[in-house]
Design a protein around this motif. Structure first.
Motif, PDB file in Angstrom:
ATOM      1  N   CYS A 232     -45.921 -11.101 -34.915  1.00 46.78           N
ATOM      2  CA  CYS A 232     -46.486  -9.686 -34.996  1.00 46.78           C
ATOM      3  C   CYS A 232     -45.439  -9.155 -33.725  1.00 46.78           C
ATOM      4  O   CYS A 232     -45.334  -8.981 -32.670  1.00 46.78           O
ATOM      5  CB  CYS A 232     -47.954  -9.662 -34.257  1.00 46.78           C
ATOM      6  N   ILE A 234     -44.241  -5.393 -31.930  1.00 46.96           N
ATOM      7  CA  ILE A 234     -44.814  -4.212 -31.436  1.00 46.96           C
ATOM      8  C   ILE A 234     -43.520  -3.543 -30.981  1.00 46.96           C
ATOM      9  O   ILE A 234     -43.168  -4.001 -29.945  1.00 46.96           O
ATOM     10  CB  ILE A 234     -45.827  -4.379 -30.609  1.00 46.96           C
ATOM     11  N   CYS A 238     -44.436   2.671 -30.925  1.00 46.42           N
ATOM     12  CA  CYS A 238     -45.477   3.014 -31.734  1.00 46.42           C
ATOM     13  C   CYS A 238     -46.671   3.201 -30.873  1.00 46.42           C
ATOM     14  O   CYS A 238     -46.760   2.895 -29.580  1.00 46.42           O
ATOM     15  CB  CYS A 238     -45.586   1.636 -32.586  1.00 46.42           C
ATOM     16  N   ALA A 243     -52.144   0.040 -32.278  1.00 46.59           N
ATOM     17  CA  ALA A 243     -51.733  -1.188 -32.586  1.00 46.59           C
ATOM     18  C   ALA A 243     -52.337  -2.273 -32.279  1.00 46.59           C
ATOM     19  O   ALA A 243     -52.768  -3.260 -32.863  1.00 46.59           O
ATOM     20  CB  ALA A 243     -50.281  -1.229 -32.466  1.00 46.59           C
ATOM     21  N   CYS A 244     -52.838  -2.265 -30.985  1.00 45.16           N
ATOM     22  CA  CYS A 244     -53.518  -3.414 -30.357  1.00 45.16           C
ATOM     23  C   CYS A 244     -55.057  -3.465 -30.908  1.00 45.16           C
ATOM     24  O   CYS A 244     -55.621  -4.483 -30.913  1.00 45.16           O
ATOM     25  CB  CYS A 244     -53.591  -3.299 -28.833  1.00 45.16           C
ATOM     26  N   PHE A 382     -45.321  -3.255 -36.058  1.00 39.23           N
ATOM     27  CA  PHE A 382     -46.140  -2.196 -35.849  1.00 39.23           C
ATOM     28  C   PHE A 382     -44.830  -1.011 -34.882  1.00 39.23           C
ATOM     29  O   PHE A 382     -44.323  -1.297 -34.044  1.00 39.23           O
ATOM     30  CB  PHE A 382     -47.093  -2.294 -34.520  1.00 39.23           C
ATOM     31  N   SER A 383     -44.660  -0.240 -35.899  1.00 42.98           N
ATOM     32  CA  SER A 383     -43.740   0.804 -35.375  1.00 42.98           C
ATOM     33  C   SER A 383     -44.007   2.231 -36.292  1.00 42.98           C
ATOM     34  O   SER A 383     -44.234   2.229 -37.456  1.00 42.98           O
ATOM     35  CB  SER A 383     -42.345   0.455 -35.755  1.00 42.98           C
ATOM     36  N   ASN A 404     -47.996  -1.829 -39.464  1.00 39.48           N
ATOM     37  CA  ASN A 404     -48.841  -1.040 -38.685  1.00 39.48           C
ATOM     38  C   ASN A 404     -50.467  -1.543 -39.155  1.00 39.48           C
ATOM     39  O   ASN A 404     -51.547  -0.712 -39.073  1.00 39.48           O
ATOM     40  CB  ASN A 404     -48.675   0.345 -39.089  1.00 39.48           C
ATOM     41  N   ASP A 405     -50.471  -2.615 -39.639  1.00 34.52           N
ATOM     42  CA  ASP A 405     -52.046  -3.352 -39.742  1.00 34.52           C
ATOM     43  C   ASP A 405     -52.034  -4.797 -40.098  1.00 34.52           C
ATOM     44  O   ASP A 405     -50.761  -5.430 -39.809  1.00 34.52           O
ATOM     45  CB  ASP A 405     -52.859  -2.456 -40.965  1.00 34.52           C
TER      46      ASP A 405
END
Length: 504
Positions: A232, A234, A238, A243-244, A382-383, A404-405
């Motif tokens: 994953c 990050i 983002c 995201a978290c 995630f971006s 993003n998920d």
């Protein structure tokens, strides 16, 4: 004859009657399976509570709701999926019927997993039934209570469709399309000694290799869903808060025992503290200050796996969580920081509520890190930068990608779900399930007319015959445009007549 041999023989006998092939029968079986899921929801929920401490709401949310959706899709689309599929022709076959006819494979062995005992066992079974096959269902012995309930309730619903379709006006209880076989390693090994037409296995790669080895003795094709360490990444651009939040949900759902859970985080060093704090906030929001007493927080399946997960934590720095209770197979949501690539926790799929953070200098190092390891079942990024997301898709390999998920790509029936390399082979979901468990048989039906055209392929061979053959074979016809097809049909007839005269 062993119990396992008898089950296979019963399924084979049932399949050879042909009763599983008519679409009405398949639809009846699928609807019966749906009734089983809905009417026996409490039995299923009680079993999952005992196995994994899943909540009453968690059972439909993570186990059965997706199955109901898959069944509804299969019932509604089955006639379309099972219909002959016309394909493009060349001029030589323009007047012929050229199509793909899906056909049942035969008897399929479905070996389920314990982490989602109903979802990952019945999901492929839906495709097996829809494709017209018989099946042997082998639930995991690790999820003891779910296995027992599945053995009890599935036979009460499946194979009970009335009236029985011809050519079998009646059948005895010894002939079953979907017998359930329970037991442990020895029973699974005995099953794998039998001949099947396809085997589906969900689990780890070590056992996957044994399944593939056993299947090879009979040249049986396999579908293997094997998980792996899903990374994953990050991106620093983002929204870290969102995201978290999504990562916390994806990682700690089912106590981390999800084959597509984010296994570890890759991020720049400057993000690490923020990531830990955001996950801390989300853990508190989702599971309260005391996850141990939270109804929505699960448990490790058994003490053996509890000890395995705790052993992986050794030698790493705990930034969050770490509390545990072996007597209850409880491990709190745990985050590890500054994890080294050679740490114990990075050597195998964690399959538990432990989330390592590995720092990298940026996307270049993240891509290298991912590509230096086995291909994962899922890859998360995630971006807000679509170019960065596309670059990661283009420069890495994984069973699936989700930006993003987490996890939710599993719920999309139109997407094939499956691994690549060490994370598995083959795929299922929706029509992909139907195709996976069907033989897509190529068919060409010709007439006996216009034999003169065939002279170009008969000896003695000449350069002129080769020229005509080249012309007819290389001219492709797009059947999607009816006007063009009609025009080419006329041209083909004219050309065929001229060629026939020339060759005579």
């Amino acid at each position: 004859m062993s119990r396992e041999q008898q089950a296979v023989e019963r399924a084979r006998t049932a399949f050879l009657t042909g009763r599983s092939k008519p679409l009405d029968y398949r639809i009846g079986q699928l609807k019966a399976l749906q009734r089983c899921i809905t009417e026996r929801q409490k039995d299923i929920s009680d079993a999952l509570k005992k196995d994994l401490n899943k909540s009453e709401i968690g059972t439909p949310l993570y186990e059965t709701l997706g199955l109901e959706g898959e069944i509804m899709l299969a019932v509604n689309k089955l006639a379309q999926w099972a219909a002959p599929r016309p394909v493009e022709k060349n001029l030589l076959t323009l007047s012929d019927q050229v199509f793909i006819q899906p056909q049942p494979l035969g008897v399929v062995l479905v070996i389920g997993a314990w982490n989602y005992p109903w979802a990952v066992t019945l999901q492929p079974l839906i495709g097996v039934i829809a494709a017209g096959n018989a099946a042997i269902v082998k639930p995991s012995e690790v999820s003891v209570h779910s296995s027992k309930v599945m053995e009890e309730i599935l036979p009460l619903y499946l194979d009970k469709v009335t009236p029985p379709p011809p050519p079998c006006p009646v059948w005895s209880d010894c002939e079953r399309d979907v017998p359930v076989v329970t037991g442990g390693v020895s029973e699974t090994q005995e099953l794998l000694r039998q001949r099947f037409d396809h085997i589906v296995y969900t689990g780890n790669s070590s056992v996957g290799k044994l399944v593939m080895e056993a299947a090879a003795r009979h040249l049986t094709p396999v579908t293997l869903e094997l998980g792996g360490k899903s990374p994953c990444y990050i991106d620093k651009q983002c929204d870290i808060t969102i995201a978290c939040r999504r990562i916390t949900w994806g990682k700690f759902t089912n106590c981390g025992q999800t084959c597509i859970a984010p296994d570890y985080i890759l991020c720049e060093p400057s993000l690490q503290d923020r990531v830990v704090e955001e996950i801390r906030k989300n853990v508190k929001e989702f599971y309260s200050d005391d996850p141990k007493s939270c109804v929505d927080y699960g448990r490790i399946i058994n003490q053996r796996h509890f000890r395995r997960v705790m052993a992986l934590v050794e030698g790493s720095t705990i930034a969050l969580g770490g509390e545990n209770d072996e007597s209850l197979s409880y491990i709190a949501p745990t985050v590890l920081r500054d994890v080294k690539p050679d740490a114990k926790v990075m050597q195998e799929e964690i399959f538990g509520p432990v989330l390592p953070i590995v720092t990298v200098s940026g996307v270049d190092e993240a891509i290298r890190f991912i590509n230096e390891r086995e291909k994962p079942l899922a890859l998360y990024v995630f971006s807000p930068d679509n170019k960065l997301i596309r670059r990661i898709i283009d420069e890495t390999s994984s069973g699936g990608v989700l930006a993003n998920d987490c996890l939710v790509h599993f719920s999309v029936s139109a997407l094939p779900f499956g691994g690549v390399g060490n994370s598995g082979m083959g795929c299922y979901h929706g029509r992909h399930s139907f195709d996976q468990f069907s033989h897509l048989r190529g068919c060409l039906l010709k007439s006996l007319a216009m034999e003169g055209v065939n002279k170009m392929r008969y000896p003695p061979h000449t350069a002129k015959k080769l020229g005509w053959a080249r012309f007819f074979i290389l001219q492709q016809v797009d059947l999607g445009f009816l006007g063009r097809m009609a025009a080419l049909a006329v041209l083909a007839v004219i050309a065929a007549v001229m060629l026939q005269r020339y060759l005579q």
